[in-house]
Design a protein around this motif. Structure first.
Motif, PDB file in Angstrom:
ATOM      1  N   SER A   1       0.834  -1.207   0.000  1.00 59.29           N
ATOM      2  CA  SER A   1       0.000   0.000   0.000  1.00 59.29           C
ATOM      3  C   SER A   1       0.868   1.256   0.000  1.00 59.29           C
ATOM      4  O   SER A   1       1.818   1.374   0.779  1.00 59.29           O
ATOM      5  N   GLY A   2       0.548   2.179  -0.898  1.00 62.88           N
ATOM      6  CA  GLY A   2       1.278   3.437  -0.974  1.00 62.88           C
ATOM      7  C   GLY A   2       2.611   3.361  -1.689  1.00 62.88           C
ATOM      8  O   GLY A   2       3.353   4.351  -1.724  1.00 62.88           O
ATOM      9  N   THR A   3       2.938   2.219  -2.279  1.00 69.51           N
ATOM     10  CA  THR A   3       4.192   2.077  -3.016  1.00 69.51           C
ATOM     11  C   THR A   3       3.939   2.190  -4.514  1.00 69.51           C
ATOM     12  O   THR A   3       2.801   2.005  -4.971  1.00 69.51           O
ATOM     13  N   PRO A   4       4.952   2.466  -5.309  1.00 74.14           N
ATOM     14  CA  PRO A   4       4.760   2.483  -6.762  1.00 74.14           C
ATOM     15  C   PRO A   4       4.278   1.133  -7.298  1.00 74.14           C
ATOM     16  O   PRO A   4       3.570   1.078  -8.310  1.00 74.14           O
ATOM     17  N   GLU A   5       4.654   0.045  -6.622  1.00 68.30           N
ATOM     18  CA  GLU A   5       4.260  -1.291  -7.071  1.00 68.30           C
ATOM     19  C   GLU A   5       2.756  -1.516  -6.990  1.00 68.30           C
ATOM     20  O   GLU A   5       2.211  -2.387  -7.680  1.00 68.30           O
ATOM     21  N   ALA A   6       2.072  -0.750  -6.156  1.00 65.33           N
ATOM     22  CA  ALA A   6       0.624  -0.923  -5.986  1.00 65.33           C
ATOM     23  C   ALA A   6      -0.130  -0.746  -7.295  1.00 65.33           C
ATOM     24  O   ALA A   6      -1.202  -1.341  -7.490  1.00 65.33           O
ATOM     25  N   ALA A   7       0.426   0.041  -8.216  1.00 64.44           N
ATOM     26  CA  ALA A   7      -0.246   0.278  -9.500  1.00 64.44           C
ATOM     27  C   ALA A   7      -0.320  -0.986 -10.343  1.00 64.44           C
ATOM     28  O   ALA A   7      -1.161  -1.089 -11.240  1.00 64.44           O
ATOM     29  N   ARG A   8       0.533  -1.948 -10.064  1.00 62.86           N
ATOM     30  CA  ARG A   8       0.537  -3.195 -10.843  1.00 62.86           C
ATOM     31  C   ARG A   8      -0.181  -4.326 -10.126  1.00 62.86           C
ATOM     32  O   ARG A   8      -0.226  -5.446 -10.635  1.00 62.86           O
ATOM     33  N   ILE A   9      -0.751  -4.030  -8.955  1.00 65.76           N
ATOM     34  CA  ILE A   9      -1.405  -5.062  -8.154  1.00 65.76           C
ATOM     35  C   ILE A   9      -2.911  -4.827  -8.141  1.00 65.76           C
ATOM     36  O   ILE A   9      -3.373  -3.724  -7.819  1.00 65.76           O
ATOM     37  N   THR A  10      -3.666  -5.840  -8.491  1.00 68.83           N
ATOM     38  CA  THR A  10      -5.125  -5.785  -8.393  1.00 68.83           C
ATOM     39  C   THR A  10      -5.540  -6.561  -7.158  1.00 68.83           C
ATOM     40  O   THR A  10      -5.323  -7.774  -7.082  1.00 68.83           O
ATOM     41  N   GLN A  11      -6.108  -5.855  -6.183  1.00 66.88           N
ATOM     42  CA  GLN A  11      -6.566  -6.499  -4.956  1.00 66.88           C
ATOM     43  C   GLN A  11      -8.029  -6.898  -5.110  1.00 66.88           C
ATOM     44  O   GLN A  11      -8.892  -6.056  -5.347  1.00 66.88           O
ATOM     45  N   VAL A  12      -8.294  -8.189  -5.004  1.00 62.50           N
ATOM     46  CA  VAL A  12      -9.651  -8.704  -5.128  1.00 62.50           C
ATOM     47  C   VAL A  12     -10.099  -9.190  -3.758  1.00 62.50           C
ATOM     48  O   VAL A  12      -9.349  -9.869  -3.054  1.00 62.50           O
ATOM     49  N   TYR A  13     -11.335  -8.837  -3.377  1.00 61.87           N
ATOM     50  CA  TYR A  13     -11.883  -9.252  -2.088  1.00 61.87           C
ATOM     51  C   TYR A  13     -13.034 -10.233  -2.304  1.00 61.87           C
ATOM     52  O   TYR A  13     -13.859 -10.052  -3.203  1.00 61.87           O
ATOM     53  N   GLY A  14     -13.066 -11.243  -1.472  1.00 66.19           N
ATOM     54  CA  GLY A  14     -14.151 -12.210  -1.541  1.00 66.19           C
ATOM     55  C   GLY A  14     -13.702 -13.564  -1.038  1.00 66.19           C
ATOM     56  O   GLY A  14     -12.505 -13.814  -0.843  1.00 66.19           O
ATOM     57  N   ASP A  15     -14.664 -14.439  -0.821  1.00 60.67           N
ATOM     58  CA  ASP A  15     -14.364 -15.797  -0.398  1.00 60.67           C
ATOM     59  C   ASP A  15     -13.900 -16.599  -1.608  1.00 60.67           C
ATOM     60  O   ASP A  15     -14.557 -16.588  -2.658  1.00 60.67           O
ATOM     61  N   SER A  16     -12.786 -17.289  -1.481  1.00 61.09           N
ATOM     62  CA  SER A  16     -12.219 -17.966  -2.645  1.00 61.09           C
ATOM     63  C   SER A  16     -13.110 -19.095  -3.164  1.00 61.09           C
ATOM     64  O   SER A  16     -13.044 -19.438  -4.345  1.00 61.09           O
ATOM     65  N   LYS A  17     -13.966 -19.657  -2.314  1.00 59.37           N
ATOM     66  CA  LYS A  17     -14.859 -20.727  -2.781  1.00 59.37           C
ATOM     67  C   LYS A  17     -15.907 -20.207  -3.752  1.00 59.37           C
ATOM     68  O   LYS A  17     -16.350 -20.933  -4.647  1.00 59.37           O
ATOM     69  N   THR A  18     -16.318 -18.971  -3.566  1.00 59.27           N
ATOM     70  CA  THR A  18     -17.328 -18.397  -4.462  1.00 59.27           C
ATOM     71  C   THR A  18     -16.710 -17.499  -5.529  1.00 59.27           C
ATOM     72  O   THR A  18     -17.427 -16.955  -6.369  1.00 59.27           O
ATOM     73  N   PHE A  19     -15.391 -17.334  -5.490  1.00 67.83           N
ATOM     74  CA  PHE A  19     -14.705 -16.523  -6.489  1.00 67.83           C
ATOM     75  C   PHE A  19     -14.857 -17.155  -7.867  1.00 67.83           C
ATOM     76  O   PHE A  19     -14.645 -18.351  -8.051  1.00 67.83           O
ATOM     77  N   ASP A  20     -15.235 -16.334  -8.846  1.00 71.03           N
ATOM     78  CA  ASP A  20     -15.395 -16.794 -10.222  1.00 71.03           C
ATOM     79  C   ASP A  20     -14.075 -16.627 -10.958  1.00 71.03           C
ATOM     80  O   ASP A  20     -13.669 -15.513 -11.297  1.00 71.03           O
ATOM     81  N   GLU A  21     -13.397 -17.731 -11.198  1.00 70.63           N
ATOM     82  CA  GLU A  21     -12.083 -17.674 -11.829  1.00 70.63           C
ATOM     83  C   GLU A  21     -12.148 -17.649 -13.355  1.00 70.63           C
ATOM     84  O   GLU A  21     -11.107 -17.545 -14.020  1.00 70.63           O
ATOM     85  N   SER A  22     -13.353 -17.719 -13.918  1.00 72.18           N
ATOM     86  CA  SER A  22     -13.466 -17.856 -15.372  1.00 72.18           C
ATOM     87  C   SER A  22     -12.767 -16.735 -16.164  1.00 72.18           C
ATOM     88  O   SER A  22     -12.201 -17.024 -17.230  1.00 72.18           O
TER      89      SER A  22
END
Length: 258
Positions: free
Chosen positions: A157-178
């Motif tokens: 958080s707050g680093t230049p690298e954050a621009a290349r990171i997509t943070q996804v929130y949710g339970d992995s069992k219901t995450f749609d990986e398609s």
């Protein structure tokens, strides 16, 4: 006299068993035999880990932050974190199950090629009620999974690298990986260690990785360390060729090239 001899014999046997158990633990084996998943030397995982006369070569040099002797939530050992960082130097797309402190995502974004993308998935603190415990999952696994999903700010958080990171929130069992099928060069599975989650995350990870890409699991360290991981991966190894990386708690699988 006979009683003393019997006590000495029992003591000797107990010490022998304790010694064998510790020796087995250090060698990555169970007391009654080798763990089901065979060992792979680190250089076999990638030529970048080939050693020279001074150990690892400059090809395996990365930007790095370790934890040293400090106690930090979750996370990999310094050796394991270095391996993940080195692997990222050859990966343009990385996907992670289990953000925790965000260290792996940060190391990936810091060391991956310039246009690389990193996606990391975690359960947000306010989503704790969505955690879907399975029938075989333990109270301890549930407690640790929720504790490691308590972060709202991350190391990146707050680093230049954050621009290349997509943070996804949710339970992995219901995450749609398609949207990510056959997308990633490198996938790291280090979310909930509960058996039902390891099974679900593994199935999705193996869909997300591209042909020729690599899936890495963390915490395969025997039946007493993270039993859900141990059980789920041993079962998976009956269907696909898994290997554990020598000197680590990593298990890896390289997706076949069709």
């Amino acid at each position: 006299m006979a009683f003393v001899a019997m006590v000495c014999a029992v003591t000797t046997v107990l010490f022998a068993l304790l010694y064998q158990r510790e020796r087995a633990r250090r060698k990555g084996q169970g007391l009654l035999g080798a763990w089901p998943i065979p060992v792979m030397p680190l250089p076999q995982l990638s030529p970048v880990f080939a050693t020279g006369p001074y150990g690892p070569t400059r090809e395996a040099e990365v930007s790095f932050i370790g934890r040293g002797p400090l106690v930090v939530p979750g996370g990999t050992s310094d050796g394991e974190a270095w391996i993940l960082a080195v692997l990222a130097t050859k990966a343009s797309r990385c996907f992670e199950f289990g953000t925790c402190t965000g260290k792996t995502a940060y190391l990936w974004a810091r060391n991956a090629p310039a246009q690389a993308q990193v996606v990391t998935l975690t359960l947000a603190p306010e989503q704790a009620a969505a955690y879907a415990r399975g029938a075989s999952d333990t109270d301890e696994d549930t407690k640790f999974a929720l504790a490691e999903s308590a972060f709202t700010e991350f190391l990146y958080s707050g680093t230049p690298e954050a621009a290349r990171i997509t943070q996804v929130y949710g339970d992995s069992k219901t995450f749609d990986e398609s949207p990510y099928v056959a997308w990633a060069d490198l996938v790291f599975v280090d979310g909930s260690h509960a058996e039902s989650y390891v099974e679900s995350d593994s199935a999705k990870a193996m869909r997300i990785v591209r042909p020729g890409g690599l899936v890495v699991w963390h915490d395969y360290a025997g039946p007493s360390h993270a039993p859900g991981v141990f059980t789920a991966l041993n079962r998976l190894a009956q269907r696909v060729p898994l290997h554990r990386v020598d000197g680590t708690t990593f298990v890896v699988w390289r997706a076949p090239v069709v």
